[in-house]
Structure formats: C-alpha cells, structure tokens
Scaffold this active site. Structure first.
Site, PDB file in Angstrom:
ATOM      1  N   ARG A   1      17.608  19.595 -31.738  1.00 49.02           N
ATOM      2  CA  ARG A   1      19.034  19.943 -31.826  1.00 49.02           C
ATOM      3  C   ARG A   1      19.599  19.451 -33.155  1.00 49.02           C
ATOM      4  NH1 ARG A   1      21.943  20.725 -27.074  1.00 49.02           N
ATOM      5  NH2 ARG A   1      23.616  21.407 -28.464  1.00 49.02           N
TER       6      ARG A   1
ATOM      7  N   HIS B   1      25.139  29.389 -25.010  1.00 49.14           N
ATOM      8  CA  HIS B   1      24.816  28.099 -25.634  1.00 49.14           C
ATOM      9  C   HIS B   1      23.905  28.401 -26.852  1.00 49.14           C
ATOM     10  CE1 HIS B   1      24.510  23.932 -26.137  1.00 49.14           C
ATOM     11  NE2 HIS B   1      23.832  23.572 -25.073  1.00 49.14           N
TER      12      HIS B   1
ATOM     13  N   CYS C   1      16.753  22.585 -21.565  1.00 45.76           N
ATOM     14  CA  CYS C   1      17.801  22.136 -22.488  1.00 45.76           C
ATOM     15  C   CYS C   1      18.349  20.759 -22.122  1.00 45.76           C
ATOM     16  CB  CYS C   1      18.930  23.162 -22.551  1.00 45.76           C
ATOM     17  SG  CYS C   1      19.860  23.313 -21.012  1.00 45.76           S
TER      18      CYS C   1
ATOM     19  N   ASP D   1      16.938  25.918 -16.242  1.00 43.46           N
ATOM     20  CA  ASP D   1      18.149  25.136 -16.490  1.00 43.46           C
ATOM     21  C   ASP D   1      18.661  24.670 -15.124  1.00 43.46           C
ATOM     22  OD1 ASP D   1      20.374  23.994 -17.703  1.00 43.46           O
ATOM     23  OD2 ASP D   1      21.505  25.871 -17.826  1.00 43.46           O
TER      24      ASP D   1
ATOM     25  N   ARG E   1      33.222  22.844 -27.430  1.00 38.56           N
ATOM     26  CA  ARG E   1      32.550  23.027 -26.127  1.00 38.56           C
ATOM     27  C   ARG E   1      33.647  23.282 -25.116  1.00 38.56           C
ATOM     28  NH1 ARG E   1      27.704  19.788 -23.110  1.00 38.56           N
ATOM     29  NH2 ARG E   1      26.593  21.062 -24.595  1.00 38.56           N
TER      30      ARG E   1
ATOM     31  N   GLN F   1      21.684  25.757 -28.767  1.00 33.84           N
ATOM     32  CA  GLN F   1      20.516  25.346 -27.980  1.00 33.84           C
ATOM     33  C   GLN F   1      19.381  26.361 -28.145  1.00 33.84           C
ATOM     34  OE1 GLN F   1      20.139  22.497 -25.699  1.00 33.84           O
ATOM     35  NE2 GLN F   1      18.059  23.196 -26.067  1.00 33.84           N
TER      36      GLN F   1
HETATM   37  N1  NVA Z   1      24.085  25.467 -17.853  1.00 33.14           N
HETATM   38  C1  NVA Z   1      24.394  24.094 -18.158  1.00 33.14           C
HETATM   39  C2  NVA Z   1      23.892  23.728 -19.519  1.00 33.14           C
HETATM   40  C3  NVA Z   1      24.114  22.284 -19.901  1.00 33.14           C
HETATM   41  C4  NVA Z   1      23.659  21.979 -21.311  1.00 33.14           C
HETATM   42  C5  NVA Z   1      25.905  23.903 -18.062  1.00 33.14           C
HETATM   43  O1  NVA Z   1      26.663  24.767 -18.525  1.00 33.14           O
HETATM   44  O2  NVA Z   1      26.339  22.878 -17.522  1.00 33.14           O
HETATM   45  N1   CP Z   2      21.582  20.654 -23.782  1.00 32.47           N
HETATM   46  C1   CP Z   2      22.806  20.147 -23.996  1.00 32.47           C
HETATM   47  O1   CP Z   2      23.683  20.810 -24.520  1.00 32.47           O
HETATM   48  O2   CP Z   2      22.957  18.850 -23.619  1.00 32.47           O
HETATM   49  P1   CP Z   2      24.346  18.058 -23.525  1.00 32.47           P
HETATM   50  O3   CP Z   2      25.127  18.670 -22.403  1.00 32.47           O
HETATM   51  O4   CP Z   2      23.932  16.649 -23.237  1.00 32.47           O
HETATM   52  O5   CP Z   2      25.069  18.190 -24.829  1.00 32.47           O
END
Ligand code: NVA
Ligand code: CP
Length: 318
Positions: free
Chosen positions: A303, A130, A275, A235, A103, A133
């Site tokens: 997930r 992502h 998500c 989101d 990540r 997801q």
């Molecule tokens: N768009 C959000 C998704 C979190 C799972 C982010 O990147 O923080």
């Molecule tokens: N949706 C998602 O990726 O959640 P987290 O940021 O909690 O991993």
C-alpha cells in the site's frame, strides 16, 4: 487535473504508468536511494469518515517519505461530521493543501468533493470502490510473476492471470471488476444470491472488457470460481457500516470460507490475497491466511509504495 476516484476513470496506460512509478519508487526505497519523484513540502489532507489502519498509515508515511506531510482529519473532529456541506469543505481545505484523500460512505460524496476541489482527490475507500487497494493488489501480483505482458517486469510472467474473488459483491469485488476489465485478465467472482456485485458496475466492466479482452465470470459456486486460479482473494463478509446485518450475512456466506480444501482446487502455485482486516474462520481459514501461499503482508506493505505512485502521478498531471 486528474482525480483518483475509481479505476473506471483511468485508461489502461494510466494504470500502468502509476504502477511503473510505484515500482521505481519502491526500488529506491528498498535500496535506500532517494527517489527522483519528490513531493517536497506538499501537504496531503486525509479525511476519514470510517476507521482505518493501513490506509491511514500508508498515506501518511508515504507522503512523508516523498518529502511532504500528511494531515489526518477525522470527520468526528471537523465540521463535515456536523453536517457542513461537502462542497464547502472541499473548497476550503482544497485552497490550503496540495492533495486530498477521502474515505467515505458514499461514492457520490467523493464525486462532489472532487467537483469542487481545486486539488486532486484520492478515493481512500467508499461504499462502491477501493481503487488504491486494487492497484496494490496488482503490484503484489506483478512481484509474484502473475501479470499480463504489457510491461517487462523483472519477475517471469505466467500469462493471462486468472483471479478468483470469493465472497461479498462489495467495494472490493466492484474494484476487481474495474481492474480486470481495464487491464484484460480473467476474473471469476463467486457470491451468494443477493450479494452479487453492483449491476451498474458489472455492466460498465463488461463494456470495458470488450476493448481489453477481459473474461468476466460470475457464479454462486466458490469451487467453480477457484478452479486453476492463479490468485485467490476475498474480503470481509461484513463491511464497515453493515454491522447490523452480521447474523444474516454470516448465514448467507457460510459456504464461502476459503479453507485448505477449497484452496487445493486452485493452481498449485496460486497466491492468496486479502486487503484486511481479515476475520479468521469466516471468509478465510487461519491456515490459508497464515499459510505458504498467502502474500497478505507483502500486499499490506505494498500500500505504501503503490500510493506513493498514485500521489506522484496525480502531482505530475495536475
Ligand atoms: N469491504 C471492506 C473493506 C475494508 C478495507 C469495508 O468496506 O469495510
Ligand atoms: N485494506 C484497508 O484499506 O485497510 P484499512 O481499513 O486498515 O485502511
């Protein structure tokens, strides 16, 4: 050897194979039967440069349930966080484990990691995508009977899904573009001016759509996007790393909250997906998030199963 960096790298058949595996593995899990798809003694290294709840827990629990083990590595603790070149980390870690999940802030970091890694690499979220997801979201749609007719799933299908994504043109919006254009369903995105999805990714999606038959529509109107939609999704307006833009973003997105009034314009059997993490009163109202059309906790739990499908598929294709 395959990686899982963006759905843009996968064919439609690849995506459906992963979902078939996820469905089979979930079925065994629910019936308390061991899955035939094992990853006995395999090690998944999970590197996080950003916070996570669901991604971390689902990958770690998932690899454990397949017979392997997960190793959580925060970039704050490993040398990557002190500036070690990604190509050095990739070769070192990759020589000791069987798979890596990353990540990270930049999709290029994932690309570089994968370029040097001797083992498969999974995108656990980047600035642009992502993908884990999104496969989860499609599994959740399948379970709710909202899917294309490519496979015979147990739930009765409703025809070509119409998905409305209302909100920031961010990593989730880009990933919806990839999923819709690879599989061939209808996607309507409504975002404020200045917050539309990435132009290069949109161009790529429109190219894929020529083969798949996907219908992609972008506008600034949540009402136009949501009309008769089977799936309504959004989101956060403020993704990780954008905290300094909070005030400006809250102002730009003020007319983009999915509330009961907006939701009433969707198909009467529409489902709501998110998500997470979700911000009540911002991108979604409390009522919609907790309401009867919401499938967000089914989605969160999926997930676990989808990612087991992704890991098994990568393991089989290595
Ligand atoms: N768009 C959000 C998704 C979190 C799972 C982010 O990147 O923080
Ligand atoms: N949706 C998602 O990726 O959640 P987290 O940021 O909690 O991993």
């Amino acid at each position: 050897m395959r990686h899982f960096l963006t759905l843009g790298d996968l064919s439609k058949e690849d995506i459906l194979q992963i979902l078939d595996l996820a469905i089979e593995i979930k079925d065994c899990f629910l019936q308390n039967r061991p899955t035939p798809h094992r990853m006995e003694n395999k090690i998944l290294a999970m590197i996080f440069e950003k916070n996570s709840t669901r991604t971390r827990v689902s990958f770690e629990a998932g690899i454990y349930q397949l017979g392997g083990m997960g190793m959580f590595l925060s970039s704050k603790d490993i040398q990557l966080g002190r500036g070690e070149p990604i190509r050095d980390t990739a070769r070192a870690i990759g020589s000791m484990v069987d798979m890596v999940m990353l990540r990270t802030y930049a999709q290029e970091r994932l690309q570089e990691f994968a370029q040097y890694s001797p083992v498969p690499v999974i995108n656990g979220l980047s600035d642009l995508f992502h993908p884990a997801q999104l496969l989860t979201d499609y599994l959740t749609m399948i379970e709710c009977g909202i899917y294309l007719t490519d496979r015979k799933y147990s739930s009765p299908h409703i025809g070509i899904p119409k998905v409305a994504y209302i909100g920031d043109g961010n990593n989730m919006a880009n990933s919806w573009l990839m999923l819709a254009s690879k599989l061939g369903f209808e996607l309507r995105i409504a975002s404020p001016e200045g917050y539309m999805p990435n132009a290069n990714i949109l161009a790529q999606a429109l190219e894929f759509a020529q083969t798949s038959g996907a219908i992609i529509h972008l506008s600034h109107s949540p009402q136009e996007a949501i009309k008769d939609a089977n799936v309504v999704t959004t989101d956060t307006w403020i993704s990780m790393g954008q905290e300094d833009e909070k005030e400006m973003r809250q102002k730009a997105f003020q007319n983009y909250c999915i509330d009961d009034k907006l939701m009433a314009l969707a198909d009467k059997n529409a489902i709501f997906l998110h998500c997470f993490p979700a911000y009540r009163g911002q991108e979604v109202s409390e009522n919609v998030l907790e309401g009867s059309q919401s499938r967000v906790f089914k989605e969160a739990q999926n997930r676990l199963h989808t990612q087991k499908g992704i890991m098994v598929w990568l393991h089989k294709n290595r």
